[in-house]
Design a protein around this motif. Structure first.
Motif, mmCIF file in Angstrom:
data_model
loop_
_atom_site.group_PDB
_atom_site.id
_atom_site.type_symbol
_atom_site.label_atom_id
_atom_site.label_comp_id
_atom_site.label_asym_id
_atom_site.label_seq_id
_atom_site.Cartn_x
_atom_site.Cartn_y
_atom_site.Cartn_z
ATOM 1 N N VAL A 59 0.443 -13.331 -10.400
ATOM 2 C CA VAL A 59 0.679 -11.930 -10.090
ATOM 3 C C VAL A 59 1.960 -11.855 -9.269
ATOM 4 O O VAL A 59 2.051 -12.476 -8.213
ATOM 5 N N ILE A 60 2.936 -11.127 -9.772
ATOM 6 C CA ILE A 60 4.204 -10.963 -9.068
ATOM 7 C C ILE A 60 4.454 -9.465 -8.931
ATOM 8 O O ILE A 60 4.446 -8.739 -9.925
ATOM 9 N N VAL A 61 4.670 -9.017 -7.697
ATOM 10 C CA VAL A 61 4.854 -7.592 -7.441
ATOM 11 C C VAL A 61 6.144 -7.390 -6.651
ATOM 12 O O VAL A 61 6.387 -8.096 -5.676
ATOM 13 N N GLU A 62 6.934 -6.440 -7.100
ATOM 14 C CA GLU A 62 8.042 -5.962 -6.276
ATOM 15 C C GLU A 62 7.572 -4.658 -5.661
ATOM 16 O O GLU A 62 7.332 -3.671 -6.363
ATOM 17 N N ALA A 63 7.420 -4.680 -4.341
ATOM 18 C CA ALA A 63 6.971 -3.488 -3.627
ATOM 19 C C ALA A 63 8.150 -2.560 -3.368
ATOM 20 O O ALA A 63 9.309 -2.971 -3.402
ATOM 21 N N ASN A 64 7.843 -1.308 -3.087
ATOM 22 C CA ASN A 64 8.883 -0.312 -2.852
ATOM 23 C C ASN A 64 9.644 -0.526 -1.548
ATOM 24 O O ASN A 64 10.811 -0.172 -1.452
ATOM 25 N N ASP A 65 8.976 -1.073 -0.536
ATOM 26 C CA ASP A 65 9.621 -1.314 0.749
ATOM 27 C C ASP A 65 8.813 -2.366 1.511
ATOM 28 O O ASP A 65 7.806 -2.872 1.010
ATOM 29 N N ALA A 66 9.264 -2.687 2.714
ATOM 30 C CA ALA A 66 8.621 -3.748 3.499
ATOM 31 C C ALA A 66 7.176 -3.405 3.862
ATOM 32 O O ALA A 66 6.302 -4.278 3.841
ATOM 33 N N ASP A 67 6.913 -2.147 4.196
ATOM 34 C CA ASP A 67 5.541 -1.752 4.531
ATOM 35 C C ASP A 67 4.623 -1.906 3.313
ATOM 36 O O ASP A 67 3.503 -2.408 3.431
ATOM 37 N N ALA A 68 5.106 -1.478 2.175
ATOM 38 C CA ALA A 68 4.330 -1.614 0.938
ATOM 39 C C ALA A 68 4.109 -3.086 0.621
ATOM 40 O O ALA A 68 3.018 -3.476 0.197
ATOM 41 N N ALA A 69 5.119 -3.922 0.840
ATOM 42 C CA ALA A 69 4.978 -5.365 0.592
ATOM 43 C C ALA A 69 3.879 -5.949 1.473
ATOM 44 O O ALA A 69 3.101 -6.798 1.025
ATOM 45 N N GLY A 70 3.782 -5.491 2.703
ATOM 46 C CA GLY A 70 2.714 -5.955 3.594
ATOM 47 C C GLY A 70 1.340 -5.581 3.072
ATOM 48 O O GLY A 70 0.405 -6.385 3.125
ATOM 49 N N ARG A 71 1.216 -4.369 2.561
ATOM 50 C CA ARG A 71 -0.076 -3.943 1.997
ATOM 51 C C ARG A 71 -0.406 -4.727 0.739
ATOM 52 O O ARG A 71 -1.553 -5.139 0.525
ATOM 53 N N VAL A 72 0.587 -4.954 -0.116
ATOM 54 C CA VAL A 72 0.366 -5.732 -1.341
ATOM 55 C C VAL A 72 -0.061 -7.152 -0.964
ATOM 56 O O VAL A 72 -1.002 -7.702 -1.554
ATOM 57 N N LYS A 73 0.590 -7.740 0.008
ATOM 58 C CA LYS A 73 0.244 -9.096 0.442
ATOM 59 C C LYS A 73 -1.215 -9.154 0.899
ATOM 60 O O LYS A 73 -1.955 -10.072 0.527
ATOM 61 N N THR A 74 -1.628 -8.186 1.672
ATOM 62 C CA THR A 74 -3.016 -8.140 2.142
ATOM 63 C C THR A 74 -3.985 -8.085 0.969
ATOM 64 O O THR A 74 -4.998 -8.797 0.945
#
Length: 155
Positions: free
Chosen positions: A84-99
Motif C-alpha cells: 500500500v503506497i499513499v501520497e497524502a495531501n499534506d503532512a497532517d494527512a500523512a500522519g493520519r494515513v500512517k496511523t
C-alpha cells in the motif's frame, strides 16, 4: 551596508528553505506498483481500485489522499502479501494515513497469529514507512527489497 547584507541573508535563507522543502516528487504510484509486481513476482493480489475501497480496507479518509496504489491477498489461507503506497495531501494527512496503516499492520499480525502462524515472524519484521507526504506499508517476505525500491522511486 547592513541593510544590503540583511537582504542577501534573507534571500539565501529563503532559497535554502524552498530547496529543502522542494520535494513535491512526481511519482505515478500505479506505475510504481506495476514495476514492483513485475520485479518481485507479485501476482494474484487484489487491487484496491478506488478511494472508497481504500477507506473500506485501510480506514483512510478520501480527503487525505492525493493518490494511492494498493494490492493485497484477500484470504489468510493465501498468505499475507500487501503493498500500500499513499501520497497524502499534506503532512497532517500523512500522519493520519500512517496511523491507519499501522493499525492495519497490527490487525494483519493479529489475524496471522490466529490463522497462519508460520507468517507471524515475517509480519513482525514489517513496518510502515514514510518519506515526506508518501506513506507505505509492505507486508511480504521480500519487504526489504520492495521498501528499497519504493524509497529509490521517491528520491
Amino acid at each position: 551596508m547592513k541593510r544590503i547584507f540583511a537582504i542577501i541573508v534573507a534571500a539565501v535563507l529563503t532559497l535554502t528553505v524552498l530547496t529543502a522543502c522542494g520535494g513535491a516528487k512526481n511519482v505515478n504510484l500505479n506505475d510504481l506498483m506495476k514495476k514492483i509486481n513485475d520485479t518481485y513476482g507479485l501476482s494474484g493480489l487484489t487491487t484496491v481500485e478506488d478511494s472508497d475501497n481504500l477507506n473500506r480496507y485501510y480506514r483512510t479518509p478520501k480527503e487525505d489522499v492525493k493518490q494511492f496504489a494498493a494490492e493485497f491477498t484477500k484470504a489468510a489461507s493465501d498468505g499475507y502479501t500487501e503493498v500500500v503506497i499513499v501520497e497524502a495531501n499534506d503532512a497532517d494527512a500523512a500522519g493520519r494515513v500512517k496511523t491507519q496503516l499501522e493499525t492495519r499492520l497490527r490487525s494483519q499480525l493479529s489475524d496471522a497469529k490466529s490463522y497462519n502462524a508460520e507468517q507471524v515472524s515475517m509480519i513482525e519484521a514489517c513496518s510502515v514507512k514514510e518519506k515526506g507526504n508518501f506513506v507505505w506499508l509492505v507486508i511480504s517476505d521480500k519487504q526489504a527489497d520492495i521498501n528499497a525500491e519504493i524509497e529509490k522511486a521517491l528520491k
